[in-house]
Write a protein that holds these residues in place. Structure first.
Motif, PDB file in Angstrom:
ATOM      1  N   MET A 128       0.783  -1.200   0.100  1.00 23.92           N
ATOM      2  CA  MET A 128       0.014   0.068  -0.109  1.00 23.92           C
ATOM      3  C   MET A 128       0.746   1.197  -0.206  1.00 23.92           C
ATOM      4  O   MET A 128       0.478   2.136  -0.547  1.00 23.92           O
ATOM      5  N   ALA A 150       1.727   1.661  -3.846  1.00 24.14           N
ATOM      6  CA  ALA A 150       0.572   1.618  -4.608  1.00 24.14           C
ATOM      7  C   ALA A 150      -0.196   2.527  -4.489  1.00 24.14           C
ATOM      8  O   ALA A 150      -0.883   3.293  -5.544  1.00 24.14           O
ATOM      9  N   VAL A 151      -0.545   3.141  -3.417  1.00 25.74           N
ATOM     10  CA  VAL A 151      -1.482   4.485  -3.218  1.00 25.74           C
ATOM     11  C   VAL A 151      -0.888   5.638  -3.568  1.00 25.74           C
ATOM     12  O   VAL A 151      -1.346   6.550  -4.583  1.00 25.74           O
ATOM     13  N   PRO A 152       0.457   6.133  -3.393  1.00 23.96           N
ATOM     14  CA  PRO A 152       1.150   7.387  -3.804  1.00 23.96           C
ATOM     15  C   PRO A 152       1.357   7.095  -5.577  1.00 23.96           C
ATOM     16  O   PRO A 152       1.213   8.090  -6.222  1.00 23.96           O
ATOM     17  N   ALA A 163      -0.629   5.471  -7.452  1.00 22.25           N
ATOM     18  CA  ALA A 163      -2.089   5.740  -8.300  1.00 22.25           C
ATOM     19  C   ALA A 163      -2.275   7.118  -8.245  1.00 22.25           C
ATOM     20  O   ALA A 163      -3.007   7.757  -9.071  1.00 22.25           O
ATOM     21  N   VAL A 164      -2.311   7.805  -7.119  1.00 23.68           N
ATOM     22  CA  VAL A 164      -2.585   9.215  -7.079  1.00 23.68           C
ATOM     23  C   VAL A 164      -1.543  10.103  -7.872  1.00 23.68           C
ATOM     24  O   VAL A 164      -2.157  11.077  -8.665  1.00 23.68           O
ATOM     25  N   LEU A 195      -3.993  -0.013  -7.360  1.00 24.50           N
ATOM     26  CA  LEU A 195      -4.619  -0.063  -6.310  1.00 24.50           C
ATOM     27  C   LEU A 195      -5.125  -1.404  -5.797  1.00 24.50           C
ATOM     28  O   LEU A 195      -5.161  -1.797  -4.679  1.00 24.50           O
ATOM     29  N   THR A 253       3.108  -3.516  -9.696  1.00 27.78           N
ATOM     30  CA  THR A 253       2.858  -2.126 -10.100  1.00 27.78           C
ATOM     31  C   THR A 253       3.792  -1.810 -11.340  1.00 27.78           C
ATOM     32  O   THR A 253       3.614  -1.181 -12.040  1.00 27.78           O
TER      33      THR A 253
END
Length: 76
Positions: A3, A6-8, A10-11, A41, A53
């Motif tokens: 996470m 993945a989160v940064p 995706a943002v 995500l 990713t």
């Protein structure tokens, strides 16, 4: 750790899409960024989030280059 990667990413992809990629002519070109962000995500739910990713990002680059090349051939 998945996470945290993945989160940064995706943002960042979503931000790039908002700023740059919305003016693509082809519908597929407009949907590649958000689709890649959604797939990224989902990678933390697998055992190889960082590797997946990278694979998704490489596929995104390849698809964008292919669409851009086809667009240049059509306009020539």
């Amino acid at each position: 750790a998945g996470m945290a990667v993945a989160v940064p990413v995706a943002v960042f992809l979503t931000s790039l899409w908002i700023l740059h990629a919305r003016d693509d002519d082809a519908l597929g070109g407009r949907l590649l960024g958000p689709a890649a962000a959604i797939l990224i995500l989902l990678t933390p739910f697998t055992g190889q989030a960082v590797v997946l990713t990278g694979v998704i990002l490489a596929a995104l680059v390849a698809a964008k280059l292919t669409l851009t090349h086809k667009d240049h051939l059509r306009r020539a």
